[in-house]
Design an enzyme around this catalytic site. Sequence first.
Site, PDB file in Angstrom:
ATOM      1  N   CYS A 295       0.807  -1.221   0.000  1.00 24.00           N
ATOM      2  CA  CYS A 295       0.000   0.000   0.000  1.00 24.00           C
ATOM      3  C   CYS A 295       0.839   1.269   0.000  1.00 24.00           C
ATOM      4  CB  CYS A 295      -0.949  -0.008   1.203  1.00 24.00           C
ATOM      5  SG  CYS A 295      -2.038  -1.445   1.179  1.00 24.00           S
TER       6      CYS A 295
ATOM      7  N   HIS B 273      -9.880   2.298   0.532  1.00 25.80           N
ATOM      8  CA  HIS B 273      -8.443   2.030   0.451  1.00 25.80           C
ATOM      9  C   HIS B 273      -8.115   1.446  -0.914  1.00 25.80           C
ATOM     10  CE1 HIS B 273      -4.413   1.228   1.288  1.00 25.80           C
ATOM     11  NE2 HIS B 273      -4.505   0.357   2.273  1.00 25.80           N
TER      12      HIS B 273
ATOM     13  N   LYS C  10      -9.198   8.281   3.349  1.00 23.10           N
ATOM     14  CA  LYS C  10      -9.727   6.956   3.011  1.00 23.10           C
ATOM     15  C   LYS C  10     -11.129   6.766   3.573  1.00 23.10           C
ATOM     16  CE  LYS C  10      -5.333   4.430   2.603  1.00 23.10           C
ATOM     17  NZ  LYS C  10      -4.418   5.526   2.977  1.00 23.10           N
TER      18      LYS C  10
ATOM     19  N   HIS D 274      -2.356   7.925   6.553  1.00 21.43           N
ATOM     20  CA  HIS D 274      -2.622   6.652   5.893  1.00 21.43           C
ATOM     21  C   HIS D 274      -3.880   6.017   6.467  1.00 21.43           C
ATOM     22  CE1 HIS D 274      -1.780   2.874   3.839  1.00 21.43           C
ATOM     23  NE2 HIS D 274      -1.931   2.231   4.984  1.00 21.43           N
TER      24      HIS D 274
ATOM     25  N   GLU E  55      -0.124   4.940  13.906  1.00 17.43           N
ATOM     26  CA  GLU E  55       0.139   6.122  13.095  1.00 17.43           C
ATOM     27  C   GLU E  55      -0.179   7.402  13.861  1.00 17.43           C
ATOM     28  OE1 GLU E  55      -0.733   8.230   8.766  1.00 17.43           O
ATOM     29  OE2 GLU E  55      -2.054   6.607   9.440  1.00 17.43           O
TER      30      GLU E  55
END
Length: 411
Positions: A163, A338, A333, A303, A314
């Site tokens: 990804c 995603h 997202k 992300h 994260e």
Amino acid sequence: MKRVVVTGMGVVSACGTDIAGFWNTIVEGRSPAIPITRFNTEKFKTRFATQIPEFNAANYLDRNEIKRSDLYTQYALIAADQAIKDAGVDVSTMSPFDIGVIFGTAQGGMDTFEHQYREFAEKGYEPHFNPFFIPKTLVNMAAGLISIKHGFMGVNFSAASACASANTAIMDAFNYIKWGKAKIIITGGSDAPISEASIGGYNSLKALSTRNDDPTKAARPFDIERDGFVMGEGAGILVLEEYEHAKARGAHIYAEVGGAAMTSDAYHITATHPEGKGAIRAMHLAMEDAGVNTTDIGFVNAHATSTPVGDISEAKAIKSVFDGHDVMVSATKSVTGHLLGAAGAVEAIISVKVITDGIIPATINTTTIDPQIPQDLHIVTGESIDKKVNAALSNTFGFGGHNGVVVFKKI
């Protein structure tokens, strides 16, 4: 070292099949998640995705292009056509060896592989595979076909870091131009993972949301009730160009690619490092490469996929890097879903648009922040906000521990 700028963009996604439509959906915070129609989902735990509705490649590509390309490549070709036109790139006015393609994908031609092998298994006799079977499944073929279609004879290869693939490709393109190895590089990422194998596989990993009764509310990054990500599909393309070259030909310049970096977690095949060590290092290195400080960054495109573990690590990493600076954070997202290897590309486009338009899109569906996430992290929720941003940082993290970070700056 040369300066590198963005002079063209193109996108194909459930949020829109052009930049204007895509950006409007992002700003308005409208999730396009719908029930999957590509196959019978009755036996699957997850039965929805941000699937591009009523997609017909024949509306964009000729018969020969469709015949020899997987769905992921078709998305790439369409987005590339948009971006090249947007940038006004004309190979007849410059050396074709000065224009390259560096492209990312996580899964490549899985759609072709799945359908072709099922057909072979069901027929039960000597295999008669499609002569385009191998080329269509290769992860380098989107890059190859973009260059073949447009006559670009410079550097050409594909990046595969799950990804983080698109950000890896963008970083490579940035560096090639910065080092004087190319004038223009078409870059980004594409994936077409809405298939039985992908949905089934990610279900087995317990990575996907199973909120089948309410798909548009399923992606909820950082929220206490998040239960996995929403699968998406499509492609994002950016035309990166050497600054002086872009100025000389009168190209429209959207933003500058300030810097980029990659690190590895060296921790787990699917989980991010719980302390975010690799992510922290990658963010610091990308800002150092861009010559900016934490106080210069006005927006972080996280992300954050809506997975229970990944969002926490994260968020802690961002807090560690930007502690003391009230940086705006959004997880787009929540709208796009995603897009795997294309995620970094569509989020790069969003980051550039944040800088050019002065609008920070909201993280939708997030109402109660998980208590394990730093409560003073400024996550933009509810509605998009107007805010001048001079520099934006975009994170991507991939299975295998790949961390890819890109910094964009106002020109």
